[in-house]
Write a protein that holds these residues in place. Structure first.
Motif, mmCIF file in Angstrom:
data_model
loop_
_atom_site.group_PDB
_atom_site.id
_atom_site.type_symbol
_atom_site.label_atom_id
_atom_site.label_comp_id
_atom_site.label_asym_id
_atom_site.label_seq_id
_atom_site.Cartn_x
_atom_site.Cartn_y
_atom_site.Cartn_z
ATOM 1 N N ALA A 108 46.977 41.433 39.807
ATOM 2 C CA ALA A 108 46.305 42.506 39.119
ATOM 3 C C ALA A 108 44.940 43.014 39.756
ATOM 4 O O ALA A 108 44.761 44.360 39.857
ATOM 5 C CB ALA A 108 46.327 42.216 37.619
ATOM 6 N N VAL A 109 44.269 41.989 39.888
ATOM 7 C CA VAL A 109 42.804 42.438 40.154
ATOM 8 C C VAL A 109 42.637 43.315 41.580
ATOM 9 O O VAL A 109 41.457 44.047 41.770
ATOM 10 C CB VAL A 109 41.824 41.027 40.234
ATOM 11 C CG1 VAL A 109 41.375 40.755 38.831
ATOM 12 C CG2 VAL A 109 42.349 40.187 41.129
ATOM 13 N N ALA A 110 43.664 43.075 42.510
ATOM 14 C CA ALA A 110 43.591 43.706 43.658
ATOM 15 C C ALA A 110 44.320 44.981 43.632
ATOM 16 O O ALA A 110 43.918 46.004 44.620
ATOM 17 C CB ALA A 110 44.293 42.914 44.523
ATOM 18 N N LEU A 111 44.878 45.370 42.601
ATOM 19 C CA LEU A 111 45.743 46.644 42.825
ATOM 20 C C LEU A 111 45.009 47.874 42.671
ATOM 21 O O LEU A 111 45.176 48.840 43.452
ATOM 22 C CB LEU A 111 46.682 46.871 41.304
ATOM 23 C CG LEU A 111 47.815 45.734 41.253
ATOM 24 C CD1 LEU A 111 48.745 45.868 39.953
ATOM 25 C CD2 LEU A 111 48.660 45.816 42.532
ATOM 26 N N ILE A 211 51.916 49.981 59.594
ATOM 27 C CA ILE A 211 50.846 49.547 58.834
ATOM 28 C C ILE A 211 49.733 50.514 58.499
ATOM 29 O O ILE A 211 49.093 50.899 59.421
ATOM 30 C CB ILE A 211 50.421 48.232 58.986
ATOM 31 C CG1 ILE A 211 51.558 47.259 59.281
ATOM 32 C CG2 ILE A 211 49.637 47.863 58.087
ATOM 33 C CD1 ILE A 211 51.204 46.057 59.854
ATOM 34 N N GLY A 212 49.640 50.983 57.357
ATOM 35 C CA GLY A 212 48.560 51.992 56.888
ATOM 36 C C GLY A 212 47.428 51.290 56.130
ATOM 37 O O GLY A 212 46.044 51.752 56.293
ATOM 38 N N HIS A 213 47.528 50.257 55.607
ATOM 39 C CA HIS A 213 46.402 49.447 55.051
ATOM 40 C C HIS A 213 46.844 47.697 54.923
ATOM 41 O O HIS A 213 48.153 47.461 54.939
ATOM 42 C CB HIS A 213 46.134 50.071 53.691
ATOM 43 C CG HIS A 213 47.123 49.918 52.816
ATOM 44 N ND1 HIS A 213 47.168 49.379 51.320
ATOM 45 C CD2 HIS A 213 48.321 50.383 52.447
ATOM 46 C CE1 HIS A 213 48.038 49.580 50.654
ATOM 47 N NE2 HIS A 213 48.968 50.016 51.290
ATOM 48 N N TYR A 214 45.762 47.185 54.440
ATOM 49 C CA TYR A 214 46.149 45.739 54.604
ATOM 50 C C TYR A 214 45.726 45.075 52.961
ATOM 51 O O TYR A 214 44.554 45.339 52.517
ATOM 52 C CB TYR A 214 45.286 44.938 55.756
ATOM 53 C CG TYR A 214 45.963 45.190 56.759
ATOM 54 C CD1 TYR A 214 46.748 44.313 57.285
ATOM 55 C CD2 TYR A 214 45.640 46.052 57.643
ATOM 56 C CE1 TYR A 214 47.635 44.364 58.690
ATOM 57 C CE2 TYR A 214 46.017 46.334 59.111
ATOM 58 C CZ TYR A 214 47.189 45.361 59.494
ATOM 59 O OH TYR A 214 47.682 45.397 60.668
ATOM 60 N N LEU A 215 46.273 43.791 52.863
ATOM 61 C CA LEU A 215 46.054 42.844 51.987
ATOM 62 C C LEU A 215 45.777 41.362 52.712
ATOM 63 O O LEU A 215 46.609 40.916 53.207
ATOM 64 C CB LEU A 215 46.927 42.651 50.602
ATOM 65 C CG LEU A 215 46.775 41.658 49.657
ATOM 66 C CD1 LEU A 215 45.500 41.826 49.176
ATOM 67 C CD2 LEU A 215 47.468 41.411 48.591
ATOM 68 N N LEU A 235 41.297 47.753 53.935
ATOM 69 C CA LEU A 235 41.702 46.346 53.707
ATOM 70 C C LEU A 235 41.189 45.763 52.452
ATOM 71 O O LEU A 235 39.988 45.882 52.002
ATOM 72 C CB LEU A 235 41.194 45.493 55.134
ATOM 73 C CG LEU A 235 41.512 43.771 54.842
ATOM 74 C CD1 LEU A 235 41.791 43.249 56.284
ATOM 75 C CD2 LEU A 235 40.452 43.092 54.012
ATOM 76 N N THR A 236 41.936 45.225 51.497
ATOM 77 C CA THR A 236 41.658 44.549 50.475
ATOM 78 C C THR A 236 41.743 43.077 50.608
ATOM 79 O O THR A 236 42.617 42.582 51.294
ATOM 80 C CB THR A 236 42.731 44.869 49.481
ATOM 81 O OG1 THR A 236 42.972 46.489 49.111
ATOM 82 C CG2 THR A 236 42.461 44.286 47.885
ATOM 83 N N MET A 237 40.613 42.565 50.004
ATOM 84 C CA MET A 237 40.375 41.091 50.202
ATOM 85 C C MET A 237 40.892 40.490 48.681
ATOM 86 O O MET A 237 40.416 40.792 47.738
ATOM 87 C CB MET A 237 39.225 40.495 50.605
ATOM 88 C CG MET A 237 38.770 41.471 51.925
ATOM 89 S SD MET A 237 37.202 40.727 52.390
ATOM 90 C CE MET A 237 36.227 42.103 51.739
ATOM 91 N N LEU A 238 41.777 39.507 48.652
ATOM 92 C CA LEU A 238 42.057 38.657 47.417
ATOM 93 C C LEU A 238 41.682 37.424 47.665
ATOM 94 O O LEU A 238 42.497 36.611 48.612
ATOM 95 C CB LEU A 238 43.327 38.808 46.977
ATOM 96 C CG LEU A 238 43.981 38.296 45.743
ATOM 97 C CD1 LEU A 238 42.836 38.504 44.545
ATOM 98 C CD2 LEU A 238 45.200 38.668 45.455
ATOM 99 N N ASP A 239 40.696 36.620 47.043
ATOM 100 C CA ASP A 239 40.351 35.227 47.207
ATOM 101 C C ASP A 239 41.006 34.257 46.645
ATOM 102 O O ASP A 239 40.874 34.190 45.401
ATOM 103 C CB ASP A 239 38.845 35.188 47.271
ATOM 104 C CG ASP A 239 38.218 33.887 47.770
ATOM 105 O OD1 ASP A 239 38.802 32.967 47.652
ATOM 106 O OD2 ASP A 239 36.888 33.755 47.795
ATOM 107 N N SER A 246 38.085 42.194 46.389
ATOM 108 C CA SER A 246 37.322 43.253 46.952
ATOM 109 C C SER A 246 38.000 44.240 47.971
ATOM 110 O O SER A 246 38.922 43.876 48.483
ATOM 111 C CB SER A 246 35.740 42.573 47.299
ATOM 112 O OG SER A 246 36.114 41.673 48.141
ATOM 113 N N GLU A 247 36.883 45.157 48.591
ATOM 114 C CA GLU A 247 37.601 45.646 49.901
ATOM 115 C C GLU A 247 36.364 45.517 50.849
ATOM 116 O O GLU A 247 35.189 45.241 50.514
ATOM 117 C CB GLU A 247 37.690 46.999 49.690
ATOM 118 C CG GLU A 247 36.636 47.854 49.177
ATOM 119 C CD GLU A 247 36.904 49.306 49.025
ATOM 120 O OE1 GLU A 247 37.895 49.747 49.318
ATOM 121 O OE2 GLU A 247 36.074 50.027 48.204
ATOM 122 N N MET A 248 36.984 45.419 52.167
ATOM 123 C CA MET A 248 36.138 45.457 53.293
ATOM 124 C C MET A 248 35.654 46.959 53.553
ATOM 125 O O MET A 248 36.241 47.736 53.764
ATOM 126 C CB MET A 248 36.940 45.173 54.651
ATOM 127 C CG MET A 248 35.940 45.170 55.798
ATOM 128 S SD MET A 248 35.311 43.621 55.821
ATOM 129 C CE MET A 248 33.626 43.883 55.780
#
Ligand code: SF4
Length: 369
Positions: A108-111, A211-215, A235-239, A246-248
């Motif tokens: 959910a936090v990455a959405l 591919i248009g975007h990344y996780l 690009l979205t980053m999920l740790d 967060s995002e790059m």
């Protein structure tokens, strides 16, 4: 790092040591696990008849397999932890030990990031083909503009990638994302990569025009920086360690591009170059280094070939050359260039500086295939 939640899978290694009756084994572990290395050595020695030597030099990837010096010590098997096999042969029998982390972060936090990146990918797709001819000034501007520099685009799919400890999460995340409406692909890269969805700091060969975007599932920005420099895609980053998303940021990538631009301009008047060749088996690009030497020669400049195992300012800064071209790990020039007193550039950047490549092609990441 919570080590109790990592699985080091030493059992297969012990079985192999026993089956081969190995008596001397070298253990190579990533920097973040060195504190635990002695415990692992005890565990291997307790369960087998082998003696274990820790290869205690820094190790940042499977490109850096220990080889001939260990053979000279009589080592029969190298146990390499935390990285997967790549398309190189170190000349030593090598057992790769996978490390996995059991963290499973909330999606959910990455959405919010994923939704805004999907919108950006859609709007980019609509404008594909609209780019007009650029003059020299416009081309230089585009070179600096990460948002404007996108690898070929035919779709807006979400590319799902991760660092090696978290790759086991990808299939489960793919179905979670599909349930809420994302079109997801786990990209499969070239021979340097072992697993679907895997990325390295020097290889993003799984990138695909659809591919248009990344996780990215992983921690730190090392892999995200390389991927966004290489593709220009959001690009979205999920740790999985912290559960945070967060995002790059493109601002960050543009800062790096401005720095690269400055270094390319700075070598304009340079007449002598040190050309660095990495001695590590997966970083050695001798032919590329020799090609750079010839290129310099064709432009009336001098190139000296310098082979090193480790590259650092104290090991090269003192040579009486004007600049360095790095053919070892590509990230040395990108991530560490401010540590060096002279310009340190990639082979592509040298080609741009010499006028062999044009600005309007945008920035080309120095990938090792
Ligand atoms: S060459 Fe550099 S980025 Fe690539 S695997 Fe080795 S250390 Fe990592």
């Amino acid at each position: 790092m919570d080590l109790d939640r990592h699985d080091f899978e030493l059992d297969d290694l012990v079985e192999r040591i026993k089956a081969n009756d190995n008596r001397l084994v070298a253990l190579q572990v990533p920097e973040g696990l060195k504190m635990q290395a002695l415990e692992m050595m005890d565990s291997i020695e307790d369960k087998s008849d082998a003696k274990v030597i820790l290869a205690a030099d820094p190790c940042y990837g499977a490109c850096d397999l220990v080889h001939d010096k260990m053979r000279m010590m009589g080592v029969e098997l190298v146990a390499h932890m935390g990285h997967s096999q790549m398309n190189i042969d170190s000349g030593m029998p090598t057992h790769f030990i996978p490390v996995t982390y059991d963290g499973d972060p909330e999606l959910a936090v990455a959405l919010p990031f994923l939704e805004s990146h999907h919108t950006l990918a859609l709007s980019r797709l609509r404008t594909v083909g609209e780019k007009s001819d650029l003059d020299e000034g416009g081309a230089k501007e585009r070179f600096l503009d990460a948002v404007g520099r996108v690898a070929p685009l035919t779709g807006t799919m979400l590319g799902l990638i991760g660092s090696i400890q978290h790759l086991h999460l990808l299939e489960e995340f793919k179905s979670r994302l599909e349930k809420i409406g994302f079109d997801v692909i786990i990209p499969v890269g070239g021979n340097r990569l072992t697993f679907p969805g895997q990325v390295l700091g020097c290889n993003y060969s799984g990138d695909d025009p659809s591919i248009g975007h990344y996780l990215f599932l992983g921690s730190g920005d090392f892999h995200p920086i390389g991927l966004v420099l290489h593709t220009g895609k959001p690009l979205t980053m999920l740790d999985p360690y912290t559960g945070e998303a967060s995002e790059m940021s493109f601002e960050h990538i543009e800062r790096i591009l401005r720095q690269r631009f400055g270094l390319i301009m700075a070598v304009d008047t340079a007449t002598s170059f040190g050309i660095l060749i990495g001695e590590k088996p997966g970083q050695m690009r001798r032919n590329l280094a020799i090609r750079m030497k010839r290129l310099l020669q064709n432009h009336g400049k001098k190139g000296y070939l310098l082979a090193l195992d480790h590259v650092g300012p104290d090991l090269i800064d003192f040579y009486p050359v004007d600049a360095f071209v790095n053919t070892a790990c590509p990230r040395i020039a990108i991530d560490d260039s401010t540590r060096y007193s002279k310009p340190l550039i990639t082979p592509y950047e040298l080609e741009v500086a010499l006028g062999e490549k044009q600005w309007e092609h945008g920035y080309q990441f120095d990938e090792i295939p």
